[in-house]
Write an enzyme that holds these catalytic residues in place. Structure first.
Site, PDB file in Angstrom:
ATOM      1  N   GLU A 152       0.838  -1.201   0.000  1.00 60.21           N
ATOM      2  CA  GLU A 152       0.000   0.000   0.000  1.00 60.21           C
ATOM      3  C   GLU A 152       0.885   1.269   0.000  1.00 60.21           C
ATOM      4  OE1 GLU A 152      -2.209   0.543   3.654  1.00 60.21           O
ATOM      5  OE2 GLU A 152      -3.695   1.815   2.673  1.00 60.21           O
ATOM      6  N   LYS A 227      -9.570   2.237  -2.285  1.00 56.70           N
ATOM      7  CA  LYS A 227      -9.774   1.639  -0.948  1.00 56.70           C
ATOM      8  C   LYS A 227     -11.156   1.974  -0.400  1.00 56.70           C
ATOM      9  CE  LYS A 227      -7.290   1.743   3.515  1.00 56.70           C
ATOM     10  NZ  LYS A 227      -5.967   2.066   4.084  1.00 56.70           N
ATOM     11  N   CYS A 264      -5.613  -2.806   2.447  1.00 56.58           N
ATOM     12  CA  CYS A 264      -5.291  -2.795   3.886  1.00 56.58           C
ATOM     13  C   CYS A 264      -6.478  -2.994   4.827  1.00 56.58           C
ATOM     14  CB  CYS A 264      -4.510  -1.544   4.253  1.00 56.58           C
ATOM     15  SG  CYS A 264      -3.759  -1.751   5.893  1.00 56.58           S
TER      16      CYS A 264
HETATM   17  N1  LIG Z   1      -3.290   1.304   6.139  1.00 52.45           N
HETATM   18  C1  LIG Z   1      -4.293   0.922   6.893  1.00 52.45           C
HETATM   19  O1  LIG Z   1      -5.449   0.922   6.483  1.00 52.45           O
HETATM   20  N2  LIG Z   1      -3.974   0.544   8.147  1.00 52.45           N
HETATM   21  C2  LIG Z   1      -4.925   0.336   9.165  1.00 52.45           C
HETATM   22  C3  LIG Z   1      -4.442  -0.538  10.231  1.00 52.45           C
HETATM   23  C4  LIG Z   1      -4.840  -1.957  10.047  1.00 52.45           C
HETATM   24  O2  LIG Z   1      -5.839  -2.223   9.400  1.00 52.45           O
HETATM   25  O3  LIG Z   1      -4.143  -2.817  10.558  1.00 52.45           O
END
Ligand SMILES: NC(=O)NCCC(=O)O
Length: 422
Positions: A152, A227, A264
């Site tokens: 990401e 996203k 993510c």
């Molecule tokens: N980049 C992101 O969405 N991180 C959020 C933390 C997670 O989902 O572990």
């Protein structure tokens, strides 16, 4: 590597009560008590028969056997030694079918840390990451990888903890410099490349999105996915920067199979995984950026569960290292201000629909995970478990349709005796 042995568990007994309290369990260098992955910790610590049995339970079996490693070509191995990145490769089998031949695809996952301090000029930071990734992508090309996915927002530090708007300068249109950089490799190696970036949408008022650009094996842009779910947890202040995606759950039909991208934090949402499955995905990539303190116990579970429940392969990718920012920030939790996000723990891996999965890449080193997937396994698991047929979607669609209405009433049947006065 030797253990630099930080204590993981403290037990105490007071008044006959046993208490177990977890302290800082991984070392400052990102290792787990000196090991670069749980797999290596177990391998070094257990006798071979115990390790085999523990691996069977932790990693599952694929067609009744442990996953086999693949011997990658010498040029790929030489690049990994020279540039010090972890390189692992495994093969997922499927049962032999009489009417279909195997549908083999070689897939790669790339994890990396940033290349320069976050105080360096932005253009230098981006260029240095490009340089750092070049040997890793070359190794994938030399290994005959057909589809590769990067992590990401790979082209920048994960600065969304800071809330400072200047990091928006890293954003690019979907045909910007990161895509151009990767299109060269796509053409050179006939490779599909998934390019997760911070996107600036020029045609819509220069708005920002967290986007995966799908580059076809001829270097063409097949499409993009934005996203869907933006975190509001810990230092993940991403909603300061971009909006919830508006592209639905696209599946991209490529030369090598039907793929999708669950970016993510979307991995915490089973319906998000489901939607990609309903649209026919055979491989779903989960490019991520997440830190140990927040999510590490969830990491090996969520992707694997998604692969099982949706009868597709999942490729999970997390960045590595600790990124320090020029100005300290607070997390709204009363704890002191700090200038880093915590340790991004890497640990990229593949999960399969039959519940098998690869060991993880290093917890602190850049890396390339390569796996051969026989996509026939997806349908074979659908036939075996019948999750698509037993899912009762109409029942859930009825509940969800009511749930999203403001006047929704939960279906709760209370024990009438609860409210009877005694
Ligand atoms: N980049 C992101 O969405 N991180 C959020 C933390 C997670 O989902 O572990």
């Amino acid at each position: 590597m030797e253990s630099n042995g930080e204590k993981a568990v403290v037990s105490s007994s007071e008044n006959g009560k046993s208490e177990t309290e977890t302290t800082e369990s991984s070392s400052k260098d990102g290792s787990i008590c000196g090991f670069d992955s749980l797999h290596h910790l177990l391998q070094e610590s257990l006798s071979p028969p115990l390790f085999q049995e523990v691996s069977r339970l932790l990693l599952g079996l694929n067609c009744g056997k442990s996953l086999e490693t693949i011997a990658l070509p010498e040029p790929a191995r030489a690049l990994s030694s020279k540039h010090d990145f972890d390189l692992q490769a495994y093969s997922f089998r499927a049962d032999k079918e009489s009417l279909r031949g195997p549908r083999l695809v070689r897939v790669g996952l790339v994890q990396n840390g940033i290349a320069l301090p976050t105080t360096a000029p932005f253009s230098d930071q981006k260029r240095a990451i490009f340089q750092k990734l070049t040997p890793i992508i070359e190794a994938a090309g030399a290994s005959g990888v057909n589809i590769i996915c990067l992590q990401e927002a790979w082209m920048m530090p994960f600065a969304f903890c800071t809330r400072e708007k200047r990091w928006c300068e890293f954003a690019e249109p979907i045909d910007g410099e990161s895509t151009e950089f990767l299109q060269e490799f796509a053409r050179k190696y006939n490779m599909v490349i998934i390019n997760p970036i911070l996107e600036r949408d020029i045609k819509h008022g220069e708005t920002l999105w967290n986007t995966a650009v799908i580059i076809g094996n001829h270097g063409n842009i097949i499409g993009k996915h934005r996203k869907n779910h933006i975190p509001r947890v810990g230092d993940f202040n991403e909603s300061t920067y971009y909006m919830e995606g508006n592209t639905g759950h696209p599946v991209f039909e490529t030369a090598y199979g039907k793929i999708a991208v669950n970016i993510c934090y979307g991995r915490h949402h089973p319906l998000n995984w489901l939607a990609f499955g309903l649209n026919g995905a055979e491989i779903v990539f989960n490019p991520s950026a997440t830190v140990g303190e927040l999510s590490e116990p969830m990491w090996p579970i969520e992707a694997r569960n998604a692969a099982i429940a949706n009868s597709y392969f999942v490729g999970s990718i997390n960045r590595v290292g600790t990124e320090v920012f020029p100005n300290p920030f607070t997390s709204g939790d009363g704890k002191p201000q700090h200038a880093d996000f915590g340790h991004f723990y890497g640990s990229s891996h593949f999960s399969a629909p039959d519940a098998s999965c690869t060991p993880s890449l290093s917890r602190y080193k850049d890396g390339l995970m390569v796996s051969d997937l026989d996509l026939n396994l997806c349908r074979q698991l659908k036939d075996k478990w019948g999750f698509r047929m037993t899912a009762r979607y109409e029942m859930y669609s009825y509940l969800l349709a009511r749930y999203v209405k403001p006047d929704f009433e939960p279906q709760v049947i209370s024990d009438p005796l609860l409210r009877r006065s005694t």
